[in-house]
Structure formats: C-alpha cells, structure tokens
Design a protein around this motif. Structure first.
Motif, PDB file in Angstrom:
ATOM      1  N   ARG A 151      -2.272   3.442  -7.059  1.00 25.44           N
ATOM      2  CA  ARG A 151      -2.630   2.863  -5.763  1.00 25.44           C
ATOM      3  C   ARG A 151      -1.453   2.077  -5.193  1.00 25.44           C
ATOM      4  NH1 ARG A 151      -6.805   0.390  -7.220  1.00 25.44           N
ATOM      5  NH2 ARG A 151      -5.995  -1.730  -7.485  1.00 25.44           N
ATOM      6  N   GLU A 152      -0.791   1.282  -6.031  1.00 26.46           N
ATOM      7  CA  GLU A 152       0.335   0.495  -5.543  1.00 26.46           C
ATOM      8  C   GLU A 152       1.460   1.411  -5.053  1.00 26.46           C
ATOM      9  OE1 GLU A 152       3.323  -3.117  -6.906  1.00 26.46           O
ATOM     10  OE2 GLU A 152       2.334  -1.901  -8.432  1.00 26.46           O
ATOM     11  N   ALA A 153       1.762   2.462  -5.815  1.00 26.11           N
ATOM     12  CA  ALA A 153       2.827   3.390  -5.406  1.00 26.11           C
ATOM     13  C   ALA A 153       2.486   4.055  -4.084  1.00 26.11           C
ATOM     14  CB  ALA A 153       3.046   4.439  -6.497  1.00 26.11           C
ATOM     15  N   PHE A 154       1.222   4.442  -3.907  1.00 21.57           N
ATOM     16  CA  PHE A 154       0.787   5.095  -2.678  1.00 21.57           C
ATOM     17  C   PHE A 154       0.883   4.136  -1.494  1.00 21.57           C
ATOM     18  CE2 PHE A 154      -2.300   6.437   0.468  1.00 21.57           C
ATOM     19  CZ  PHE A 154      -2.117   7.812   0.534  1.00 21.57           C
ATOM     20  N   ALA A 168      10.242   1.734  -6.487  1.00 15.61           N
ATOM     21  CA  ALA A 168      10.524   1.721  -7.921  1.00 15.61           C
ATOM     22  C   ALA A 168      11.064   0.366  -8.359  1.00 15.61           C
ATOM     23  CB  ALA A 168      11.512   2.828  -8.262  1.00 15.61           C
ATOM     24  N   GLU A 169      11.938  -0.210  -7.520  1.00 19.84           N
ATOM     25  CA  GLU A 169      12.483  -1.538  -7.827  1.00 19.84           C
ATOM     26  C   GLU A 169      11.373  -2.578  -7.878  1.00 19.84           C
ATOM     27  OE1 GLU A 169      15.441  -4.837  -5.701  1.00 19.84           O
ATOM     28  OE2 GLU A 169      15.523  -2.732  -5.079  1.00 19.84           O
ATOM     29  N   LEU A 170      10.446  -2.504  -6.930  1.00 17.70           N
ATOM     30  CA  LEU A 170       9.326  -3.448  -6.907  1.00 17.70           C
ATOM     31  C   LEU A 170       8.410  -3.272  -8.110  1.00 17.70           C
ATOM     32  CD1 LEU A 170       8.120  -3.601  -3.190  1.00 17.70           C
ATOM     33  CD2 LEU A 170       8.688  -5.543  -4.642  1.00 17.70           C
ATOM     34  N   THR A 177       8.982   8.141 -11.673  1.00 15.57           N
ATOM     35  CA  THR A 177       7.628   7.679 -12.000  1.00 15.57           C
ATOM     36  C   THR A 177       6.850   7.368 -10.730  1.00 15.57           C
ATOM     37  OG1 THR A 177       8.380   6.759 -14.103  1.00 15.57           O
ATOM     38  CG2 THR A 177       6.294   5.926 -13.240  1.00 15.57           C
ATOM     39  N   VAL A 178       7.528   6.738  -9.768  1.00 18.17           N
ATOM     40  CA  VAL A 178       6.865   6.442  -8.496  1.00 18.17           C
ATOM     41  C   VAL A 178       6.469   7.738  -7.795  1.00 18.17           C
ATOM     42  CG1 VAL A 178       7.159   5.447  -6.188  1.00 18.17           C
ATOM     43  CG2 VAL A 178       8.023   4.234  -8.188  1.00 18.17           C
TER      44      VAL A 178
END
Length: 211
Positions: A151-154, A168-170, A177-178
């Motif tokens: 959910r966070e990546a989306f 990805a940094e966050l 992976t993101v």
C-alpha cells in the motif's frame, strides 16, 4: 456499484521535475528565514503529507495532527536541509517518522473508542482525478486490504507521483522491491475491481422437492 479507476502508472503524475525543484528551492530559501518561501513550501506539500499520513495511520482522527507535527518537525530541521534530495522526499521521510512515533505512543496507551468522523480524512486522502467522494472512499477501502508495504509503495508512486528511486529511499529498500510491490498492489486492486463489477451469483435456494 461504485468502481474507482486506478491511477495511471506513471513515475511522476502530480509534480513535474521543475515543480519539485521549485519546492526544494523554497525549502532552501525558507532555511534562510524567508517567510514567503516557508508559506510556498508548506502550501505546495501540505496535501501530499495529508494523503501520505492518511494511508499510513490507523487513526483517521489523527491525520491533521500528524500533518501538523510533520511540518513543525520539518520547519525546526530546515537548518539541516542541504538539498541533497528533493524537499518533498525529505518531508515525506519526516512524515513517516512522525507516524511511526505516533503508533509507538498509541501502542502503550488505551485506544479510544472509534468515532464516526472518518469521512473528512478519507476525503482529504482521495486521489485527484476521481469522479467523486464516494469513489475516493471506495478506493481507500480497496487500498486498506493491501499489505502495508504494498500500500505504501502504491501510494507513494501512483498517487503522490514519487519516482521509484525516491520511494525506495523512503521505504529503505531496493528500487526493484518497490516496483514489485507496486505491480502486486495493482494486480490485487484490479482483481478486486473486477470482482466488484462482476459479483459472484447468489446461490440458489434449495428446491422444495429436495427438502
């Protein structure tokens, strides 16, 4: 039946590079005490912070407080911001820590009863470009069914428009992976949308003859 459309998968939907550069320039100017730059900086990123914390936070009533806490932390830390990353990525990292601190604090105290005022937070977090409030709430409900990391990546890449490298940094993980999390999130959401459009037929009641 309300079926929200998924955001178009672009690496940057909301802010072009020039806009991110402007926000970063405002942050650097604000660091020097420019009150106008502070106002521009806060106004430019306030909605992104609201939407991000709304999807990370389990308590919709805390969204406004968390956003305010994020900006207070950011303004207190501007003297350390050197522009090595975009100001938006820097600010969202602060928002992530603010949510994490809030969750840790909540975990050690009794949880208050839920109150029926979640609609304002849901409306603030609604993605732009959807037909209406109901569609935004429907998409929020679908997103809530995803694992936290997906959910966070989306949200970061498809709704806030962050590049995959900054997401990805966050998230403290590789870019690949993101991308994988976003792809899986989209596949799950598309499946849920299809199921919403074509619900399974209700089972027929047993006939009297078979009874």
């Amino acid at each position: 039946m309300i079926t929200p459309a998924l955001p178009v998968p672009h690496e940057r939907r909301e802010l072009p590079a020039s806009a991110d550069e402007s926000v970063t320039a405002w942050a650097l100017a604000a660091r020097g005490g420019d009150s106008v730059a502070v106002d521009h900086f806060v106004r430019a990123l306030h909605r992104d912070v609201i939407r991000y914390v709304a999807h990370l936070c389990a308590d919709p009533q805390a969204v406004d407080d968390l956003a305010q806490d994020t900006f207070l932390r950011a303004l207190g830390s501007l003297h350390r911001f050197e522009g090595r990353s975009s100001a938006r990525t820097w600010l969202l990292a602060i928002a992530r820590r603010a949510v994490a601190d809030s969750l840790r604090h909540t975990a050690v105290r009794p949880r208050p009863a839920d109150l029926p005022d979640w609609e304002p937070a849901a409306e603030l977090a609604q993605p732009r470009g959807l037909p209406g409030f109901e569609d935004g709430v429907a998409l929020l409900e679908l997103l809530a069914s995803l694992p936290d990391e997906r959910r966070e990546a989306f949200v970061l890449t498809q709704m806030l428009g962050l590049p995959y490298a900054e997401a990805a940094e966050l998230s403290h993980c590789p870019v690949g992976t993101v991308r994988s999390r976003v792809a899986r999130a989209r596949a799950t959401l598309m499946t849920l949308l299809t199921e919403a459009d074509h619900p399974a037929p209700a089972a027929s009641p047993p006939s009297l003859a078979a009874a």
